[in-house]
Design an enzyme around this catalytic site. Structure first.
Site, PDB file in Angstrom:
ATOM      1  N   THR A 176      -6.694   0.036  -9.242  1.00 44.77           N
ATOM      2  CA  THR A 176      -5.466   0.799  -9.538  1.00 44.77           C
ATOM      3  C   THR A 176      -4.264   0.080  -8.931  1.00 44.77           C
ATOM      4  OG1 THR A 176      -5.783   2.119  -7.538  1.00 44.77           O
ATOM      5  CG2 THR A 176      -6.575   3.079  -9.605  1.00 44.77           C
ATOM      6  N   SER A 177      -4.401  -1.217  -8.594  1.00 42.62           N
ATOM      7  CA  SER A 177      -3.279  -1.922  -7.947  1.00 42.62           C
ATOM      8  C   SER A 177      -2.390  -2.572  -9.013  1.00 42.62           C
ATOM      9  CB  SER A 177      -3.798  -2.927  -6.911  1.00 42.62           C
ATOM     10  OG  SER A 177      -4.528  -3.961  -7.515  1.00 42.62           O
ATOM     11  N   ARG A 178      -2.629  -3.829  -9.309  1.00 40.44           N
ATOM     12  CA  ARG A 178      -1.946  -4.502 -10.407  1.00 40.44           C
ATOM     13  C   ARG A 178      -2.987  -5.363 -11.115  1.00 40.44           C
ATOM     14  NH1 ARG A 178       1.570  -1.282 -10.129  1.00 40.44           N
ATOM     15  NH2 ARG A 178       3.774  -1.613  -9.620  1.00 40.44           N
ATOM     16  N   GLY A 203      -3.318  -0.205   2.982  1.00 35.98           N
ATOM     17  CA  GLY A 203      -1.962   0.311   3.166  1.00 35.98           C
ATOM     18  C   GLY A 203      -1.943   1.807   2.908  1.00 35.98           C
ATOM     19  N   ARG A 204      -0.799   2.302   2.436  1.00 35.24           N
ATOM     20  CA  ARG A 204      -0.657   3.748   2.222  1.00 35.24           C
ATOM     21  C   ARG A 204      -1.734   4.279   1.272  1.00 35.24           C
ATOM     22  NH1 ARG A 204       5.045   1.902   2.368  1.00 35.24           N
ATOM     23  NH2 ARG A 204       4.371   0.828   0.495  1.00 35.24           N
ATOM     24  N   ILE A 205      -1.922   3.600   0.142  1.00 40.01           N
ATOM     25  CA  ILE A 205      -2.859   4.129  -0.857  1.00 40.01           C
ATOM     26  C   ILE A 205      -4.310   3.845  -0.441  1.00 40.01           C
ATOM     27  CG2 ILE A 205      -3.553   3.994  -3.282  1.00 40.01           C
ATOM     28  CD1 ILE A 205      -0.493   3.366  -3.833  1.00 40.01           C
ATOM     29  N   ALA A 228      -2.034   5.990 -12.790  1.00 36.83           N
ATOM     30  CA  ALA A 228      -2.510   6.473 -11.484  1.00 36.83           C
ATOM     31  C   ALA A 228      -1.496   7.374 -10.783  1.00 36.83           C
ATOM     32  CB  ALA A 228      -2.902   5.304 -10.592  1.00 36.83           C
ATOM     33  N   GLU A 257      -0.536  -6.315 -19.516  1.00 34.18           N
ATOM     34  CA  GLU A 257      -0.211  -4.983 -20.063  1.00 34.18           C
ATOM     35  C   GLU A 257       0.904  -5.067 -21.087  1.00 34.18           C
ATOM     36  OE1 GLU A 257       0.500  -2.152 -16.906  1.00 34.18           O
ATOM     37  OE2 GLU A 257      -1.395  -2.687 -15.963  1.00 34.18           O
ATOM     38  N   HIS A 313      -2.579   2.794 -17.136  1.00 33.00           N
ATOM     39  CA  HIS A 313      -1.642   2.704 -16.012  1.00 33.00           C
ATOM     40  C   HIS A 313      -1.014   4.065 -15.709  1.00 33.00           C
ATOM     41  CE1 HIS A 313       0.887  -0.408 -13.640  1.00 33.00           C
ATOM     42  NE2 HIS A 313       0.817   0.729 -12.979  1.00 33.00           N
TER      43      HIS A 313
HETATM   44  P1  NAD Z   1       1.212  -0.914   0.988  1.00 36.70           P
HETATM   45  O1  NAD Z   1       2.201  -1.998   1.155  1.00 36.70           O
HETATM   46  O2  NAD Z   1       1.302   0.329   1.819  1.00 36.70           O
HETATM   47  O3  NAD Z   1      -0.277  -1.502   1.189  1.00 36.70           O
HETATM   48  C1  NAD Z   1      -0.703  -2.731   0.715  1.00 36.70           C
HETATM   49  C2  NAD Z   1      -1.765  -3.266   1.667  1.00 36.70           C
HETATM   50  O4  NAD Z   1      -2.324  -4.460   1.106  1.00 36.70           O
HETATM   51  C3  NAD Z   1      -1.192  -3.645   3.048  1.00 36.70           C
HETATM   52  O5  NAD Z   1      -1.970  -3.054   4.077  1.00 36.70           O
HETATM   53  C4  NAD Z   1      -1.295  -5.163   3.066  1.00 36.70           C
HETATM   54  O6  NAD Z   1      -1.500  -5.694   4.372  1.00 36.70           O
HETATM   55  C5  NAD Z   1      -2.504  -5.380   2.172  1.00 36.70           C
HETATM   56  N1  NAD Z   1      -2.619  -6.749   1.668  1.00 36.70           N
HETATM   57  C6  NAD Z   1      -1.627  -7.596   1.328  1.00 36.70           C
HETATM   58  N2  NAD Z   1      -2.154  -8.788   0.948  1.00 36.70           N
HETATM   59  C7  NAD Z   1      -3.507  -8.662   1.061  1.00 36.70           C
HETATM   60  C8  NAD Z   1      -4.587  -9.548   0.817  1.00 36.70           C
HETATM   61  N3  NAD Z   1      -4.391 -10.811   0.411  1.00 36.70           N
HETATM   62  N4  NAD Z   1      -5.842  -9.080   1.028  1.00 36.70           N
HETATM   63  C9  NAD Z   1      -6.063  -7.827   1.469  1.00 36.70           C
HETATM   64  N5  NAD Z   1      -5.069  -6.939   1.722  1.00 36.70           N
HETATM   65  C10 NAD Z   1      -3.804  -7.366   1.512  1.00 36.70           C
HETATM   66  O7  NAD Z   1       1.234  -0.544  -0.565  1.00 36.70           O
HETATM   67  P2  NAD Z   1       0.760   0.798  -1.277  1.00 36.70           P
HETATM   68  O8  NAD Z   1       1.886   1.765  -1.318  1.00 36.70           O
HETATM   69  O9  NAD Z   1      -0.556   1.227  -0.697  1.00 36.70           O
HETATM   70  O10 NAD Z   1       0.572   0.252  -2.775  1.00 36.70           O
HETATM   71  C11 NAD Z   1      -0.312  -0.810  -3.054  1.00 36.70           C
HETATM   72  C12 NAD Z   1      -0.100  -1.308  -4.461  1.00 36.70           C
HETATM   73  O11 NAD Z   1      -0.655  -0.386  -5.377  1.00 36.70           O
HETATM   74  C13 NAD Z   1       1.373  -1.441  -4.892  1.00 36.70           C
HETATM   75  O12 NAD Z   1       1.931  -2.668  -4.497  1.00 36.70           O
HETATM   76  C14 NAD Z   1       1.300  -1.297  -6.378  1.00 36.70           C
HETATM   77  O13 NAD Z   1       1.258  -2.572  -6.983  1.00 36.70           O
HETATM   78  C15 NAD Z   1      -0.002  -0.553  -6.628  1.00 36.70           C
HETATM   79  N6  NAD Z   1       0.211   0.786  -7.214  1.00 36.70           N
HETATM   80  C16 NAD Z   1      -0.235   1.036  -8.466  1.00 36.70           C
HETATM   81  C17 NAD Z   1      -0.059   2.294  -9.018  1.00 36.70           C
HETATM   82  C18 NAD Z   1      -0.548   2.608 -10.400  1.00 36.70           C
HETATM   83  O14 NAD Z   1       0.097   3.386 -11.090  1.00 36.70           O
HETATM   84  N7  NAD Z   1      -1.671   2.071 -10.832  1.00 36.70           N
HETATM   85  C19 NAD Z   1       0.586   3.297  -8.292  1.00 36.70           C
HETATM   86  C20 NAD Z   1       1.016   3.007  -7.010  1.00 36.70           C
HETATM   87  C21 NAD Z   1       0.830   1.746  -6.477  1.00 36.70           C
END
Ligand code: NAD
Length: 327
Positions: free
Chosen positions: A239-241, A158-160, A290, A270, A288
């Site tokens: 860095t996801s969850r 996705g975006r990140i 990022a 957490e 946490h």
């Molecule tokens: P996004 O929605 O743009 O991207 C998420 C991607 O994951 C999508 O392309 C989606 O298709 C894919 N996905 C969903 N289920 C999947 C699976 N089972 N297997 C593989 N890919 C799968 O989200 P984003 O803005 O890139 O953010 C992603 C996540 O990062 C957020 O939901 C958040 O939990 C986490 N995050 C954490 C921090 C931090 O401080 N550590 C900061 C920002 C975001």
């Protein structure tokens, strides 16, 4: 409605400028007392008589809270919203908003920071130097893993995830990705990223970086079978969850040397961190942070406040997660 004629909203935790002034223009803001527990019952009590809640990821916003009469919107100061039961919100016609986009660069930078720090053992090296143990150059001192030219596996593009792939280009990395939704061919070409299945990604990557949201599908997406499938020299970056990775299984995998190391920003329970991780020198741990840059946290605060202000004024907030609630 308050005595001053403005709708009331609960601010669960302080936010950064210019968030507070944007909120105050639109609503009467009630600060959630910092010493009050963060359980659903207490949050519901605070939300009584309010149209909105500005929440953060540690706030459980589920049925008990979402059924509060008069509640119209929950504005989460985060892109992830796994702390909110969106289905229950939709059932109660409560809008849910998040803060996508403004934290992509900071979070992608940090995933790469953890990757570099773990690969090159920077925390160990810093401790070693501070402890006065650097007594001269040695050919075998604190040897790390190569990053330039290595293979990076991105789970969730996705975006990140795309931001991390973009950075990997500068390190001449071979980028594999796994995501149920393929990138458009032009984006694949531009990022130099190849879509593969999860098993191939795990088997071929030197670094595996996780960027999915936390959902029922992604909970424990990485556990013992996945660590077993990874290279013994591989490094995991999360860095996801936290719950996307089975933390106990990760500790076992690191102890049994199924993988070589991990760089973690997030944890399953957490703020608790598995004690096994705390003892491991091949693991880099962050609390946490990022998205924690001055600019990004300020933009997240402003975006969440604007989402709330728009909804309070009867509009449709731009970052609506459940658009079916307000067409
Ligand atoms: P996004 O929605 O743009 O991207 C998420 C991607 O994951 C999508 O392309 C989606 O298709 C894919 N996905 C969903 N289920 C999947 C699976 N089972 N297997 C593989 N890919 C799968 O989200 P984003 O803005 O890139 O953010 C992603 C996540 O990062 C957020 O939901 C958040 O939990 C986490 N995050 C954490 C921090 C931090 O401080 N550590 C900061 C920002 C975001």
């Amino acid at each position: 409605m308050s005595t001053r004629g403005k709708s009331r909203v609960v601010l669960m935790h302080p936010i950064l400028d210019p968030g507070p002034s944007i909120l105050a223009e639109a609503a009467e803001v009630l600060a959630y007392p910092p010493d009050r527990p963060l359980d659903e019952e207490s949050i519901r009590q605070a939300a009584e008589g309010c149209v909105g809640i500005v929440s953060q990821l540690m706030d459980p916003i589920r049925e008990t809270v979402l059924s509060t009469p008069g509640l119209k919107i929950v504005s989460n100061v985060a892109v992830g919203y796994d702390n909110i039961d969106v289905a229950a919100a939709t059932a109660h016609k409560v809008m849910v908003t998040n803060t996508p986009g403004v934290l992509d660069d900071a979070t992608s930078d940090f995933a790469f920071t953890l990757l570099m720090a773990t690969a090159r053992r920077i925390v160990e090296a810093d401790n070693f130097t501070r402890q006065g143990r650097f007594r001269g150059w040695a050919i075998d001192m604190i040897l790390g893993a190569d990053v330039f030219g290595a293979t990076l596996g991105i789970i969730g593009i996705g975006r990140i995830g795309r931001g991390v792939a973009h950075r990997a280009k500068g390190f001449n990395m071979r980028v594999l990705y796994y995501d149920p939704y393929p990138l458009p061919p032009e984006a694949e070409q531009q990022l130099g990223a190849t879509r593969v299945d999860l098993n191939r990604l795990l088997a071929e990557s030197d670094f595996v970086s996780v960027h999915t949201p936390l959902t029922q599908d992604t909970q424990h997406l990485l556990s013992t079978p996945q660590f077993t499938a990874m290279k013994r020299t591989a490094i995991l970056i999360n860095t996801s969850r936290g719950p996307v990775v089975d933390e106990a299984a990760l500790v076992d995998a690191l102890m049994n040397r199924l993988i070589a190391g991990a760089g973690l920003d997030v944890y399953e329970r957490e703020p608790a961190v598995h004690p096994g991780l705390l003892a491991m020198p091949n693991v880099v741990l962050a609390p946490h942070i990022a998205s924690a840059t001055v600019r990004t946290r300020s933009e997240m605060s402003a975006m969440a406040a604007r989402n709330m202000a728009t909804a309070v004024r009867g509009g449709r907030p731009p970052n609506l997660v459940n658009p079916e609630v307000k067409r």
